[in-house]
Design a protein around this motif. Structure first.
Motif, PDB file in Angstrom:
ATOM      1  N   VAL A   1       2.828  12.818  10.604  1.00 59.23           N
ATOM      2  CA  VAL A   1       1.554  11.625  10.737  1.00 59.23           C
ATOM      3  C   VAL A   1       1.264  11.597   9.239  1.00 59.23           C
ATOM      4  N   LEU A   2       2.098  12.834   8.319  1.00 58.39           N
ATOM      5  CA  LEU A   2       1.862  13.452   6.939  1.00 58.39           C
ATOM      6  C   LEU A   2       3.069  11.836   6.006  1.00 58.39           C
ATOM      7  N   LEU A   3       4.565  12.301   7.518  1.00 56.88           N
ATOM      8  CA  LEU A   3       5.200  10.815   6.638  1.00 56.88           C
ATOM      9  C   LEU A   3       4.616   9.847   7.087  1.00 56.88           C
ATOM     10  N   ALA A   4       4.277   9.219   7.735  1.00 54.49           N
ATOM     11  CA  ALA A   4       3.853   7.901   7.722  1.00 54.49           C
ATOM     12  C   ALA A   4       2.829   7.772   6.647  1.00 54.49           C
ATOM     13  N   ALA A   5       2.540   8.460   6.318  1.00 51.64           N
ATOM     14  CA  ALA A   5       1.014   8.861   5.363  1.00 51.64           C
ATOM     15  C   ALA A   5       1.207   8.531   4.274  1.00 51.64           C
ATOM     16  N   GLY A   6       2.286   8.646   3.686  1.00 49.72           N
ATOM     17  CA  GLY A   6       2.842   9.166   2.410  1.00 49.72           C
ATOM     18  C   GLY A   6       3.739   7.675   2.411  1.00 49.72           C
ATOM     19  N   LEU A   7       4.221   6.937   3.707  1.00 49.41           N
ATOM     20  CA  LEU A   7       4.601   5.841   3.222  1.00 49.41           C
ATOM     21  C   LEU A   7       3.974   4.698   2.844  1.00 49.41           C
ATOM     22  N   ASN A   8       2.859   4.311   3.894  1.00 50.95           N
ATOM     23  CA  ASN A   8       1.407   3.785   3.499  1.00 50.95           C
ATOM     24  C   ASN A   8       1.703   3.090   2.272  1.00 50.95           C
ATOM     25  N   LEU A   9       0.814   4.830   1.501  1.00 51.69           N
ATOM     26  CA  LEU A   9       0.807   5.184   0.305  1.00 51.69           C
ATOM     27  C   LEU A   9       1.865   4.361  -0.480  1.00 51.69           C
ATOM     28  N   VAL A  10       2.659   4.803  -0.248  1.00 49.41           N
ATOM     29  CA  VAL A  10       3.567   3.779  -0.977  1.00 49.41           C
ATOM     30  C   VAL A  10       3.881   1.704  -1.261  1.00 49.41           C
ATOM     31  N   GLY A  11       4.216   1.760   0.252  1.00 54.25           N
ATOM     32  CA  GLY A  11       4.162   0.556   0.774  1.00 54.25           C
ATOM     33  C   GLY A  11       3.265  -0.385   0.424  1.00 54.25           C
ATOM     34  N   ALA A  12       1.918   0.053  -0.129  1.00 54.23           N
ATOM     35  CA  ALA A  12       0.442  -0.519  -0.722  1.00 54.23           C
ATOM     36  C   ALA A  12       1.316  -0.881  -2.223  1.00 54.23           C
ATOM     37  N   PHE A  13       2.280  -0.670  -2.813  1.00 57.72           N
ATOM     38  CA  PHE A  13       1.963  -0.518  -4.225  1.00 57.72           C
ATOM     39  C   PHE A  13       3.466  -1.549  -3.821  1.00 57.72           C
ATOM     40  N   LEU A  14       3.856  -2.346  -2.926  1.00 58.46           N
ATOM     41  CA  LEU A  14       5.610  -2.760  -2.707  1.00 58.46           C
ATOM     42  C   LEU A  14       5.013  -3.899  -2.952  1.00 58.46           C
ATOM     43  N   SER A  15       3.699  -4.996  -2.252  1.00 64.68           N
ATOM     44  CA  SER A  15       3.730  -6.725  -2.445  1.00 64.68           C
ATOM     45  C   SER A  15       1.786  -6.616  -2.216  1.00 64.68           C
ATOM     46  N   THR A  16       1.793  -7.701  -3.071  1.00 62.47           N
ATOM     47  CA  THR A  16       0.311  -8.771  -2.674  1.00 62.47           C
ATOM     48  C   THR A  16       0.464  -9.903  -2.329  1.00 62.47           C
ATOM     49  N   GLU A  17       1.676 -10.440  -1.799  1.00 62.82           N
ATOM     50  CA  GLU A  17       1.200 -11.621  -0.748  1.00 62.82           C
ATOM     51  C   GLU A  17       0.679 -11.904  -0.248  1.00 62.82           C
ATOM     52  N   VAL A  18       0.284 -10.887   0.879  1.00 61.24           N
ATOM     53  CA  VAL A  18      -0.654 -10.839   1.667  1.00 61.24           C
ATOM     54  C   VAL A  18      -2.353 -11.007   1.529  1.00 61.24           C
TER      55      VAL A  18
END
Length: 414
Positions: A46-63
């Motif tokens: 869950v710690l790994l998932a949280a960190g990657l969710n944080l990074v992923g949120a900055f990668l795209s704004t199309e949705v």
């Protein structure tokens, strides 16, 4: 003006809370399988998932653009009309998310959000305020196509994985090396979740800012503070774990072999990342489920229990209308009572969340006991046990037993 600012602040706060529930509600989509197979420890996962969710949120704004400037014709509504409707829609989404979390049901947070917004808008304004073309093309059709696409990809990858590898570790399940691959593919799913689901809350807040006149409708791009706030919030929610839904998906997925888990996660990640780039607001839950079913069909000897799949599908179908109904009721109170209705909605939302949370404490699920029970959704893929011994194997075993018995008797005589 002061009332509109207060409502805007309430909407932003409620949207961030929805983002938080989205995080712990959907953690299982990425991390249930590696936890169940032992590839990752629960808290590390869950710690790994949280960190990657944080990074992923900055990668795209199309949705985010789809949500903020596509579903609702915000230019036809005044802030005094639109902001309360967004507030009511969020209540519908959060209520459904909390209820399904309590039940351990892997439903769609995305469709709960869209259902709440659509239900509130239909009651508060009317059908003319909704762009049904966008709803059909970027929400409904992807919801139907994406799970099938992910399932086909997972089916193909599973076939290839079993064709190019062989059992070499001497263990009954074989191919344990794929557990290492699961760490990579589950990380991709977590990253993809950030690129898609965090964007939806960004879109809601941006829509509220446009309605309040704090942002131009021609520039639907989320502001930097909105991106940061949503990224951090969904990461915090993800770190909370959502152990009830992890139990539902993960315990059942222990019967899925490592190669299948690897294939399903690779398919889920690729489907969501591609859809995020195109601005499609997918349900990661539906995509993940489609991938698991496809991987089950791809492994020779395993079968899919379509009755269980049908029950899961019914849950998906209820998400839009159920959250829409709650959003519609909340919007009715606003229409009938004005500001008083907003206050009643806020009190009711707090009461519902607290009641569901307190109810969950009676049978708390945490990292230590999340894998202790099997839920119905875990029966979607049925993998047969090891085949029974052949006649030759039975004879050899009986001969060995007789020989050992004779040796023991001779020793006793001595």
């Amino acid at each position: 003006m002061e009332t509109a600012v207060l409502i805007l602040l309430l909407v932003i706060g409620l949207a961030l809370f929805f983002d938080f529930t989205n995080g712990f509600h959907d953690t299982a989509n990425a991390m249930a399988t590696p936890i169940a197979t032992g590839a990752l420890k629960p808290k590390v996962a869950v710690l790994l998932a949280a960190g990657l969710n944080l990074v992923g949120a900055f990668l795209s704004t199309e949705v985010a653009k789809t949500v903020s400037h596509g579903i609702i014709h915000e230019d036809q509504l005044a802030a005094t009309a639109l902001l309360p409707l967004i507030f009511a829609g969020l209540i519908g989404a959060i209520t459904w998310n909390m209820l399904t979390w309590l039940l351990g049901l892997p439903s769609s947070s995305s469709h709960a959000l869209f259902g709440g917004l659509i239900g509130a808008t239909l009651v508060g304004v009317g059908a003319m305020a909704i762009d049904f073309g966008v709803v059909l093309s970027k929400i409904i059709l992807p919801a139907l196509i994406a799970p099938v696409t992910a399932g086909l990809i997972a089916f193909t990858v599973t076939k290839v994985a079993y064709a190019v590898t062989r059992r070499h570790d001497g263990k009954p399940d074989g191919r344990d090396g794929f557990r290492w691959g699961q760490i990579f593919t589950s990380s991709l799913v977590a990253l993809a979740h950030g690129t898609n689901d965090a964007q939806k809350t960004m879109g809601v807040i941006t829509l509220a800012l446009i309605a309040a006149g704090w942002q131009s409708a021609e520039h639907a791009e989320p502001q930097l503070w909105v991106i940061v706030a949503c990224a951090v919030t969904i990461a915090l929610g993800t770190y909370m774990g959502g152990w009830r839904i992890i139990r539902t998906l993960g315990k059942g997925l222990t019967d899925v072999k490592p190669a299948q888990g690897f294939s399903a996660e690779a398919s889920t990640a690729s489907t969501i990342l591609a859809s995020s780039a195109l601005g499609f607001a997918l349900s990661t839950t539906q995509v993940a489920s489609g991938s698991v079913i496809g991987s089950g069909l791809g492994r020779r000897g395993s079968t899919v229990r379509w009755g269980t799949v049908g029950r899961i599908a019914v849950g998906w179908l209820l998400t839009l209308p159920a959250s829409g109904a709650v959003g519609a009721v909340a919007a009715l109170l606003v229409v009938w009572l004005g500001p008083v209705g907003i206050v009643i909605d806020a009190i009711a939302a707090v009461a519902i969340v607290l009641a569901l949370f307190l109810r969950s404490r009676r049978n708390e699920v945490h990292a230590g006991n999340a894998m202790s029970e099997v839920a119905d959704s875990g029966l979607a893929v049925d993998v047969p046990s090891d085949p029974p011994p052949t006649r030759r194997q039975r004879r050899a075993k009986a001969a060995a037993a007789a020989k050992n018995s004779g040796s023991e008797q001779t020793e006793g005589e001595r």
